[in-house]
Every structure is written in structure tokens, then in C-alpha cells.
Design an enzyme around this catalytic site. Structure first.
Site, mmCIF file in Angstrom:
data_model
loop_
_atom_site.group_PDB
_atom_site.id
_atom_site.type_symbol
_atom_site.label_atom_id
_atom_site.label_comp_id
_atom_site.label_asym_id
_atom_site.label_seq_id
_atom_site.Cartn_x
_atom_site.Cartn_y
_atom_site.Cartn_z
ATOM 1 N N LYS A 171 42.315 45.131 46.707
ATOM 2 C CA LYS A 171 42.305 44.548 48.058
ATOM 3 C C LYS A 171 41.215 43.481 48.179
ATOM 4 C CE LYS A 171 43.195 43.747 52.347
ATOM 5 N NZ LYS A 171 43.195 44.725 53.447
ATOM 6 N N LYS A 239 33.677 40.560 56.888
ATOM 7 C CA LYS A 239 33.311 41.844 56.285
ATOM 8 C C LYS A 239 33.910 41.982 54.891
ATOM 9 C CE LYS A 239 35.938 45.179 56.913
ATOM 10 N NZ LYS A 239 37.066 45.870 56.228
#
Length: 292
Positions: A171, A239
Site C-alpha cells: 500500500k 500521512k
């Protein structure tokens, strides 16, 4: 069909839980804001007032939370998922977090008799609604097989990529590629507009060639229309780029292009645009060229 406890009913989690209900699973949902729980109930789910109630009796528990500290609190905390989940339950964490945190969750889960998969997703809100997410799964092969009926209800591309933490590593690579593509798409749009070219026509033909990408298809209209209502917020991509940079450091890697786009994302958040869609990275590229 499974008894599913679902924690985190936000932009991504809410549609995923609804798709599980539609597939015939009994879904008990919990979210800190009650309105999202009520929405799930309207769609056929069951409301939970806290984490303990959400996971009680669950065969499968899914978490979709914003960041690593949230997972540490909700899953590993004193009154968290692992403290209340029945032995033998399967925990599928679909949050996007640091790979080392996912490995720790798997280790602590195993110590309590809980099977754990890290299964972050890609595709944004539209694919969460359609149930066509791409899901990269880390964990034991047998646990991945057990999760099939649940993951297939929310995803179209579901791939086991390795042991615990591998899903988060893949990811991170996904978010690196997406951020880079958004940045280059923004530059291409500024470039076309500066030369007086019909941007819609130009990007349409680019999309049919080697320059075409899922990012171009999903984001070019937002950029052309300067319409940045969030599908995936810049603050979350900020983030995620932090996760990429941290993981790259851990591996002793240099990612020069990734580092540059991470700085542009950070600048956008610093300018107060964190709540906008990540396609709003266009604003920084435009600003650098005196077009802001």
C-alpha cells in the site's frame, strides 16, 4: 455468511460495511460519531455502542481507521479489539498504517488466539461504494483463504502479497505511485493551459496512450474544474507519504521523486488544504508557476 464486527464507518468504511450487508453478512458496526452507525442500520446493519459490543461474537472483525496511533488504541488498547474478540476470530485491518505496527498487531493477536491480516485498500470512495476496491493482503495463506467471502464482497482485485506487514508495504508503494501521478498530471495540465491547448481534449488523448492511468481517468476532471471535494483527503495522503519515507529509510533507500512530491503534499497541508481531495495538489503546481 459471517458475523462481522466493523469498526470505522467513514468515507471508506461506511460503504464497505454496507456492501458486506448487501452480500448477506450480519454486520455490527461501531464508529465514534453515531450518525454513521445510524446510516449502517438504515442499510440493514446492527448498531454497536462501543468496541466491545461490535466484536462480541464476531467471526470476522474489520477495522478501517485513519492512522497507526488509532489502530494501536482501538485494537491494542486496554479496552480494544484484542481485549474483547472471541478466540479464533479473524481480524482484518483495512487501515493504511506503518508495516511495523501491522506486524505488532499480528504478533499480539496470535498471542491471544486471534488471526490477523493487514489488508489496506486502494480505489477511493467510488470503488468503496461499488465494491471494486483493490486489496493487498499480508498474513498467513490459510487466513487469507478464510477471508475470501468477506474480502470479495468489497473488492474486485484481492491479492495475497506476503506475510504480516506485506500488505502495508505494498500500500505504501501504491501511495507513492499515486502521489507521483497526481503531481505529474497537475504539471501536464498547467503545461497544456499555458500553451493555450484545449486541456480536456489534450488529456483525453493522453489517456488513450501510454500516458494513460487510473489517476488520469479519476482526477483530471477535478483538476480542470478546480473542484476538490474530498474523495481521498490530502491530509491522509500526507500521512501515507510519511509512511513511505519512513519505510524507505528503514530499508536504506533513496526515493528522490517520492521525496519531492511528499514535500509538495506537505506544503498543501500546511496551506490549510488538508481537507481537500488529493487532486488539489494541482494548487501547489499552479502556484509555483504563478497561476495560483
Amino acid at each position: 455468511m459471517s458475523e462481522v464486527g466493523f469498526i470505522g464507518l467513514g468515507i471508506m468504511g461506511g460503504p464497505m460495511a454496507a456492501n458486506l450487508v448487501a452480500a448477506g453478512h450480519r454486520v455490527t458496526g461501531y464508529n465514534r460519531s453515531r450518525g454513521k452507525v445510524d446510516r449502517l442500520v438504515e442499510q440493514g446493519g446492527v448498531a454497536a455502542g462501543d468496541v466491545a459490543e461490535a466484536v462480541r461474537g464476531a467471526e470476522v472483525i474489520i477495522t478501517m481507521l485513519p492512522d497507526s496511533p488509532d489502530v494501536e488504541q482501538i485494537v491494542l488498547g486496554e479496552d480494544g479489539v484484542l481485549a474483547h474478540a472471541p478466540e479464533g476470530a479473524l481480524l482484518i485491518d483495512c487501515s493504511t498504517i506503518r508495516p511495523d505496527v501491522s506486524r505488532r498487531v499480528a504478533e499480539e493477536g496470535a498471542a491471544r488466539g486471534i488471526r490477523v491480516l493487514d489488508a489496506p485498500v486502494s480505489g477511493g470512495e467510488p470503488k468503496a461504494i461499488d465494491g471494486t476496491l483493490s486489496i493487498m493482503v499480508g498474513g498467513a495463506e490459510e487466513d487469507f483463504a478464510r477471508a475470501g467471502a468477506v474480502l470479495d464482497a468489497v473488492g474486485a482485485t484481492v491479492v495475497h502479497v506476503g506475510p504480516a506487514g506485506a500488505g502495508q508495504t505494498v500500500k505504501a508503494a501504491n501511495q507513492l505511485v499515486v502521489a507521483g501521478n497526481i503531481g505529474l498530471l497537475a504539471e501536464a495540465l498547467v503545461f497544456l493551459e499555458a500553451h493555450g491547448v484545449d486541456a480536456e481534449a489534450g488529456l483525453r488523448v493522453l489517456g488513450g496512450g501510454l500516458a494513460g492511468s487510473a489517476v488520469l481517468g479519476a482526477k483530471e476532471a477535478k483538476m480542470r474544474g478546480r473542484e476538490f471535494a474530498p474523495g481521498f483527503r490530502l491530509e491522509l495522503h500526507h500521512k501515507d507519504m510519511g509512511i513511505v519515507q519512513s519505510a524507505a529509510r528503514d530499508a536504506g533507500l533513496s526515493i528522490p521523486l517520492g521525496s519531492l512530491v511528499a514535500q509538495l503534499v506537505a506544503a498543501s497541508v500546511a496551506r490549510g488544504e488538508g481537507g481537500l481531495d488529493h487532486s488539489a495538489l494541482y494548487n501547489r503546481i499552479a502556484e509555483l508557476n504563478g497561476k495560483g
